[in-house]
Design a protein around this motif. Sequence first.
Motif, short mmCIF file in Angstrom:
data_model
loop_
_atom_site.label_atom_id
_atom_site.label_comp_id
_atom_site.label_asym_id
_atom_site.label_seq_id
_atom_site.Cartn_x
_atom_site.Cartn_y
_atom_site.Cartn_z
N GLN A 91 95.38 95.33 -24.09
CA GLN A 91 94.80 95.37 -25.43
C GLN A 91 93.30 95.06 -25.37
O GLN A 91 92.50 95.72 -26.02
CB GLN A 91 95.52 94.39 -26.36
CG GLN A 91 94.99 94.42 -27.78
CD GLN A 91 95.12 95.79 -28.42
OE1 GLN A 91 96.15 96.42 -28.31
NE2 GLN A 91 94.07 96.25 -29.06
N GLU A 92 92.94 94.05 -24.59
CA GLU A 92 91.52 93.73 -24.45
C GLU A 92 90.74 94.89 -23.83
O GLU A 92 89.63 95.20 -24.25
CB GLU A 92 91.34 92.46 -23.60
CG GLU A 92 91.81 91.20 -24.25
CD GLU A 92 90.98 90.80 -25.47
OE1 GLU A 92 89.78 91.14 -25.54
OE2 GLU A 92 91.54 90.13 -26.35
N LEU A 93 91.33 95.52 -22.84
CA LEU A 93 90.66 96.65 -22.18
C LEU A 93 90.43 97.81 -23.14
O LEU A 93 89.43 98.52 -23.04
CB LEU A 93 91.48 97.13 -20.98
CG LEU A 93 91.51 96.21 -19.77
CD1 LEU A 93 92.51 96.72 -18.74
CD2 LEU A 93 90.14 96.07 -19.16
N LEU A 110 83.77 100.30 -18.61
CA LEU A 110 85.06 100.19 -17.92
C LEU A 110 84.93 100.20 -16.40
O LEU A 110 85.71 99.55 -15.71
CB LEU A 110 86.00 101.29 -18.38
CG LEU A 110 86.55 101.13 -19.79
CD1 LEU A 110 87.42 102.33 -20.16
CD2 LEU A 110 87.34 99.84 -19.94
N SER A 111 83.94 100.90 -15.88
CA SER A 111 83.79 100.94 -14.42
C SER A 111 83.46 99.54 -13.88
O SER A 111 83.92 99.17 -12.79
CB SER A 111 82.72 101.95 -14.00
OG SER A 111 81.47 101.57 -14.51
N GLU A 112 82.69 98.75 -14.63
CA GLU A 112 82.38 97.39 -14.19
C GLU A 112 83.63 96.53 -14.18
O GLU A 112 83.85 95.73 -13.25
CB GLU A 112 81.34 96.76 -15.12
CG GLU A 112 79.99 97.43 -15.07
CD GLU A 112 79.03 96.85 -16.07
OE1 GLU A 112 78.97 95.59 -16.18
OE2 GLU A 112 78.33 97.62 -16.74
N ILE A 113 84.46 96.69 -15.19
CA ILE A 113 85.71 95.93 -15.26
C ILE A 113 86.63 96.35 -14.11
O ILE A 113 87.26 95.50 -13.46
CB ILE A 113 86.43 96.16 -16.61
CG1 ILE A 113 85.55 95.68 -17.76
CG2 ILE A 113 87.79 95.50 -16.64
CD1 ILE A 113 85.25 94.21 -17.76
#
Length: 66
Positions: free
Chosen positions: A8-10, A18-21
């Motif tokens: 959900q957080e994503l 998103l690539s950093e995560i």
Amino acid sequence: MLIEKIIQELQDIPEEKLSEIYEFIHDFRLRLNLENPQPRTPGLLTGKLGEAFFEPLPEEELQQWE
């Protein structure tokens, strides 16, 4: 469940971040594997290596690995 909360957080993170995560999660998971290495199991795969195994790969095939 915790994974559902993480997902959900994503979903609320901007696409361009998103690539950093992903890199953070991936690196974290790899470090976990280093902390708990799996013991090697000799003889897991049976068979013998022929002389061709030790011959250098052709240049065109080496370039595909780069």
